[in-house]
Design an enzyme around this catalytic site. Sequence first.
Site, short mmCIF file in Angstrom:
data_model
loop_
_atom_site.label_atom_id
_atom_site.label_comp_id
_atom_site.label_asym_id
_atom_site.label_seq_id
_atom_site.Cartn_x
_atom_site.Cartn_y
_atom_site.Cartn_z
N SER A 38 0.79 -17.53 7.03
CA SER A 38 -0.45 -16.69 7.25
C SER A 38 -0.56 -15.84 5.83
O SER A 38 0.19 -15.86 4.74
CB SER A 38 -0.23 -15.69 8.35
N ASP A 39 -1.97 -15.54 5.76
CA ASP A 39 -2.24 -14.70 4.59
C ASP A 39 -1.99 -12.97 5.00
O ASP A 39 -1.40 -13.02 6.29
CB ASP A 39 -3.54 -14.49 4.25
N TYR A 40 -1.97 -12.25 4.13
CA TYR A 40 -1.58 -10.90 4.28
C TYR A 40 -2.27 -10.16 5.78
O TYR A 40 -3.13 -10.06 5.63
CB TYR A 40 -1.80 -9.95 3.07
#
Length: 754
Positions: A299-301
């Site tokens: 995932s991204d942040y």
Amino acid sequence: MTIQLPENQTAGPADGLSRRSMLAGLLAAGGAASSGLLAAPASAAPAVRAPHDHRVEALLKKMTLAEKLGQLQLIGNEDDARKALAKGQLGGVFSVVGTAKLNALQKIAVEQTRLGIPLIFGLDVIHGYTTNFPIPLAQGSSFDPTAAADDATISAKEARRSGIHWTYAPMMDVTHEPRWGRIAEGSGEDPYLASKMAAAKVVGYQGGDISSPDRLAACAKHFVAYGGAEGGRDYNTVDVSLQRLHNHYLPPFKAAVEAGVATVMTSFNTISGVPAHGNGYVVHDILKGRYGFDGFVVSDYTGIQELINHGLAGDGADAAAAALPAGVDMEMVSTNYVDFGQQLLAQHRITREQVDDAVRRILLVKFRLGLFEHPYTDEAGEVKAPSAAAMAKSREVAGKSMVLLKNGGPVLPLAKSIGSVAVVGPLGTATYDLNGTWSGLGTGASTTPPVTVVDGIKAAAPGAKVTYAKGCEVEGDDTSGFGAAQDTARGADFTVVVVGETAAMSGEAAARSNIDLPGVQQQLVAAIKATGKPFAVVLINGRPLTIPYLAENAPAILEAWAPGVQGGNAIADILFGTVNPGGKLPVSFPRAVGQIPIYYNHENTGRPADPNNKYTSKYLDLATGPLYEFGHGLSYTTFTIDGLTLSGTRMSTHGGKITVSVQVTNTGKRSGDEVVQLYLRDPVASIVQPVRKLRGFQRVSLGAGAAKTVTFTLTTEDVGFYDNAGKFRVEKGKIEVYVGNTSSAELMDTFTVG
């Protein structure tokens, strides 16, 4: 559309599931699938299981559910990482640098947890670890994949020897939005160019073996369509047709998978109403299914947590139940997989098979990296300063990446015997702004400031008197320094005006609604023009700018982008002709912000722009077309491209090929580089095709008077396209071939597909 709920689930409150959260999970599992069918999360089996590895399978059998869920967790600071390790629930750490710190964390994982599974350490090594290269958009201007590969190769060596295993690069988001700050991190507006640069960078980072002490696991990001953010606002909505998704946004990711990319990162945006982190169609069906990607998806942040804000999930449990079946294997920062995984299994909202597949993929990458055999990094080998060879390569790539937009007179190149040079402008003595966004985060990077333009000019012309006046700030309305700047210009033989953006004005969360030169910098250029002395403008920026005044009034304009640690030297190399500029624009420059989006590979309309007909597609108050078009770039020499020849007149719809040949000749008096560009047009198709699309380019170096035959091979992949069912089609009909040195190339021939 009717959604059939699984028999073992109800919409009632007994198991804590709301109808909204259940629908979110259903959509996440495959809601946008081309078949139109929605698979429930509990039955959404992995699209393609990771390759069988006996080491992975043996370890998987030993793991508890808590340990498995822990492998899905990625943490971004030391303190939280230590807390997670104390529970034996951590797969990786990012944004921690320094081999001593990393080894200390690894020691806990390897020696103090039950199974001793090593951590993977990640970092945003975007265009340099210790040695900063030009920003990726600049590298796209080189039209030379070796430039991207050189950056990645050196960055990987520096980072891996400093304890980093994994980089969150390359970014391959194709975009038509110069207002979007993250345009600086990609290769511009064309999917073919982006594909070639992305594949080269993947190979540069990874080599043939990511367990090598000089290589990193790459991460293709952001999956997918992030560059289509409405209004150019970061993280914003993307509403896209299926054919545009496959033809425009997905090709670089497909190329990265074919190049062997180890990991992929999902994007913050929605894709036609379904956020990427919960979008089973793009991650589960396309990436892992159709493309056969066998690495892991991160995932991204806080991207999984943000499914709540998007409105796909009601709470953290919903978010995890949407993301894992969709195919997101590792969660960055937020902790929903760890917090709710056991509960979701008990409720049959996720399956053991989904958990095991995610863990399997992560472990496989760790084994491929050699972390089980060599978990620690030799602290004596940490890279704390750029090497001479790395600095030289950064300078070379920067020179390849600059674009000469205009050269009236010509006023450039300057003679090294020039008596005096004035440097004017707020970026003339800038240091870190020359690195641009996401500059090297590695140990030692901050101790090596970039070479300034003033210092670069002094080194290039040691006999010249070099003076400097700031004139104004990058932002603000103070013009009190204009007088001193004019005096400095009057006292010199030539003036170099260095203007543009600070590093902070592009990159993530750096959208601009107005992309003119900031502050009073345009007025500063006008003040220098008013002196009557010869001058050139050097642009330092991370995006295309609206610069019609400069195009009209500056004798010469050099687009230097954010050129990196050797920026000042590389700019001087161009100004004094040591390097002949050969870069081309990878993105169109609009005339005004109201013209956005403007891009070369647009579709035609029923009423194409016609200055003699009011009722056509144009603005009343603006000329048609961009200020500077895709593929534009000048040289200090001249070239001709002629002799267009096709190997045949017909291509079979089943595996046919056509070879296209042209001769490029340097007709000037000095050596130089030309980028030969090939474009196709399909004038009649069941899905309207772009007026042109790039399908080949070669950067050619030629001495004065020299010539070379350049060839391109076209296949059905080049003439086909994806339809609105996401299926690739090759249709019969005429194809137009254009070859030249810009997207408006006029040399043309045709062949028939049939």
